[in-house]
Design an enzyme around this catalytic site. Structure first.
Site, PDB file in Angstrom:
ATOM      1  N   ASP A 101      32.664  57.602 -26.337  1.00 42.46           N
ATOM      2  CA  ASP A 101      32.949  56.300 -25.709  1.00 42.46           C
ATOM      3  C   ASP A 101      32.712  56.222 -24.199  1.00 42.46           C
ATOM      4  O   ASP A 101      33.520  55.618 -23.469  1.00 42.46           O
ATOM      5  CB  ASP A 101      34.400  55.887 -26.015  1.00 42.46           C
ATOM      6  CG  ASP A 101      34.643  55.635 -27.479  1.00 42.46           C
ATOM      7  OD1 ASP A 101      33.748  55.918 -28.296  1.00 42.46           O
ATOM      8  OD2 ASP A 101      35.743  55.169 -27.842  1.00 42.46           O
TER       9      ASP A 101
ATOM     10  N   CYS B  19      40.693  58.138 -28.091  1.00 45.51           N
ATOM     11  CA  CYS B  19      39.550  58.411 -28.971  1.00 45.51           C
ATOM     12  C   CYS B  19      39.113  59.873 -28.962  1.00 45.51           C
ATOM     13  O   CYS B  19      38.676  60.390 -29.990  1.00 45.51           O
ATOM     14  CB  CYS B  19      38.408  57.467 -28.643  1.00 45.51           C
ATOM     15  SG  CYS B  19      38.812  55.785 -29.197  1.00 45.51           S
TER      16      CYS B  19
ATOM     17  N   HIS C 236      33.279  46.521 -30.828  1.00 43.63           N
ATOM     18  CA  HIS C 236      34.174  45.553 -31.464  1.00 43.63           C
ATOM     19  C   HIS C 236      33.576  44.154 -31.563  1.00 43.63           C
ATOM     20  O   HIS C 236      32.886  43.699 -30.646  1.00 43.63           O
ATOM     21  CB  HIS C 236      35.471  45.443 -30.648  1.00 43.63           C
ATOM     22  CG  HIS C 236      36.265  46.709 -30.557  1.00 43.63           C
ATOM     23  ND1 HIS C 236      36.492  47.537 -31.618  1.00 43.63           N
ATOM     24  CD2 HIS C 236      36.921  47.280 -29.504  1.00 43.63           C
ATOM     25  CE1 HIS C 236      37.242  48.562 -31.241  1.00 43.63           C
ATOM     26  NE2 HIS C 236      37.513  48.439 -29.954  1.00 43.63           N
TER      27      HIS C 236
ATOM     28  N   LYS D 116      31.899  52.434 -33.796  1.00 49.73           N
ATOM     29  CA  LYS D 116      33.171  52.421 -34.533  1.00 49.73           C
ATOM     30  C   LYS D 116      33.997  51.216 -34.109  1.00 49.73           C
ATOM     31  O   LYS D 116      33.742  50.614 -33.065  1.00 49.73           O
ATOM     32  CB  LYS D 116      33.949  53.721 -34.269  1.00 49.73           C
ATOM     33  CG  LYS D 116      34.349  53.898 -32.827  1.00 49.73           C
ATOM     34  CD  LYS D 116      35.015  55.239 -32.608  1.00 49.73           C
ATOM     35  CE  LYS D 116      35.244  55.495 -31.143  1.00 49.73           C
ATOM     36  NZ  LYS D 116      36.072  54.475 -30.470  1.00 49.73           N
TER      37      LYS D 116
ATOM     38  N   ASP E  73      32.746  52.454 -28.873  1.00 46.58           N
ATOM     39  CA  ASP E  73      33.610  51.400 -29.371  1.00 46.58           C
ATOM     40  C   ASP E  73      32.721  50.165 -29.463  1.00 46.58           C
ATOM     41  O   ASP E  73      31.990  49.858 -28.500  1.00 46.58           O
ATOM     42  CB  ASP E  73      34.728  51.192 -28.327  1.00 46.58           C
ATOM     43  CG  ASP E  73      36.113  51.149 -28.924  1.00 46.58           C
ATOM     44  OD1 ASP E  73      36.316  51.645 -30.046  1.00 46.58           O
ATOM     45  OD2 ASP E  73      37.011  50.611 -28.244  1.00 46.58           O
TER      46      ASP E  73
ATOM     47  N   HIS F  75      37.653  44.509 -25.021  1.00 50.05           N
ATOM     48  CA  HIS F  75      36.800  45.548 -24.431  1.00 50.05           C
ATOM     49  C   HIS F  75      35.703  45.918 -25.425  1.00 50.05           C
ATOM     50  O   HIS F  75      35.893  45.764 -26.638  1.00 50.05           O
ATOM     51  CB  HIS F  75      37.631  46.796 -24.087  1.00 50.05           C
ATOM     52  CG  HIS F  75      38.261  47.422 -25.292  1.00 50.05           C
ATOM     53  ND1 HIS F  75      39.451  46.969 -25.831  1.00 50.05           N
ATOM     54  CD2 HIS F  75      37.866  48.431 -26.103  1.00 50.05           C
ATOM     55  CE1 HIS F  75      39.760  47.676 -26.897  1.00 50.05           C
ATOM     56  NE2 HIS F  75      38.796  48.571 -27.101  1.00 50.05           N
TER      57      HIS F  75
HETATM   58  C1  VGL Z   1      39.815  53.565 -26.804  1.00 45.18           C
HETATM   59  C2  VGL Z   1      41.619  52.187 -26.472  1.00 45.18           C
HETATM   60  C3  VGL Z   1      41.038  51.198 -27.235  1.00 45.18           C
HETATM   61  C4  VGL Z   1      39.140  54.874 -26.538  1.00 45.18           C
HETATM   62  C5  VGL Z   1      39.225  52.597 -27.585  1.00 45.18           C
HETATM   63  O1  VGL Z   1      37.887  54.935 -26.580  1.00 45.18           O
HETATM   64  O2  VGL Z   1      39.851  55.871 -26.258  1.00 45.18           O
HETATM   65  N1  VGL Z   1      41.015  53.357 -26.267  1.00 45.18           N
HETATM   66  N2  VGL Z   1      39.851  51.419 -27.784  1.00 45.18           N
HETATM   67 ZN    ZN Z   2      38.725  49.804 -28.730  1.00 45.19          ZN
END
Ligand code: VGL
Ligand code: ZN
Length: 194
Positions: free
Chosen positions: A15, A141, A59, A102, A57, A76
């Site tokens: 990420d 993550c 979304h 993901k 990430d 985000h």
């Molecule tokens: C993450 C919070 C929400 C991460 C992803 O990549 O650690 N943290 N979504």
């Molecule tokens: Zn996220």
């Protein structure tokens, strides 16, 4: 500890997206500081012919993890937005690298790169037995990806010099590191990996 890389090893970079960097929608303090170190790991694996997996990430705009939908996070890493792009300085090798998206469906969140993705299958197809994991966030993550790898039977190495956490509560990242090491992950730094 000295670790000699073999053809059963893969790198997982978790990420490293703009929204998780300072100035982004869900910033990890100093998240950008680990880019040069991660690039060293990425080059090392790439030069050895070992696969590099980049999780992201990814979304939908109305994802359940967002506050507006009753979740805990500000919006985000919305699919196809600037914030979802990788850090501009992150080295993405020309081949033998894979992007793992993901958290892509509205009603499910995924902190682990293995959750709802092809990551396990892609690793297994390549005979990978050991994964080296760095990126952000240590306490979300990265932690869940490392624990997921261990649960699936991989040996997991945590890149101690290539991770940063959010620390919603003070000490979260330190506790996450303890949890990962307690579960069997081995902490390593770049100089130990050859
Ligand atoms: C993450 C919070 C929400 C991460 C992803 O990549 O650690 N943290 N979504
Ligand atoms: Zn996220």
């Amino acid at each position: 500890m000295r670790i000699k890389l073999t053809d059963k090893d893969a790198l997982i970079v978790v990420d490293m997206q703009r929204d998780f960097m300072p100035g982004g929608a869900l910033p990890v303090p100093e998240g950008d500081k680990i880019v040069p170190r991660l690039n060293q790991y990425i080059r090392l694996f790439f030069e050895r012919g070992l696969p590099v997996f980049f999780t992201r990430d990814w979304h939908p705009p109305d994802h359940i993890s967002f506050k507006d939908q009753g979740g805990v996070w500000p919006p985000h890493c919305v699919q196809d937005t600037e914030g979802a792009k990788f850090h501009p300085d992150l080295y993405i090798p020309p081949d033998n690298r894979f992007i793992i998206s993901k958290g892509t469906s509205r009603d499910f969140d995924a902190y682990s790169g293995f959750q709802g993705t092809m990551l396990d299958q892609l690793l297994k197809e390549r005979g990978i037995k050991r994964v080296f994991v760095g990126g952000v966030a240590t306490d979300y993550c990265v932690k869940n990806t490392v624990l997921g790898a261990i649960n699936l039977g991989y040996e997991a190495f945590l890149l101690l010099d290539g991770i940063k956490g959010v620390d919603v509560k003070q000490g979260d990242s330190e506790r996450a590191i303890e949890d990962m090491l307690g579960a069997g992950a081995v902490g390593v730094e770049y100089e130990e990996v050859k």
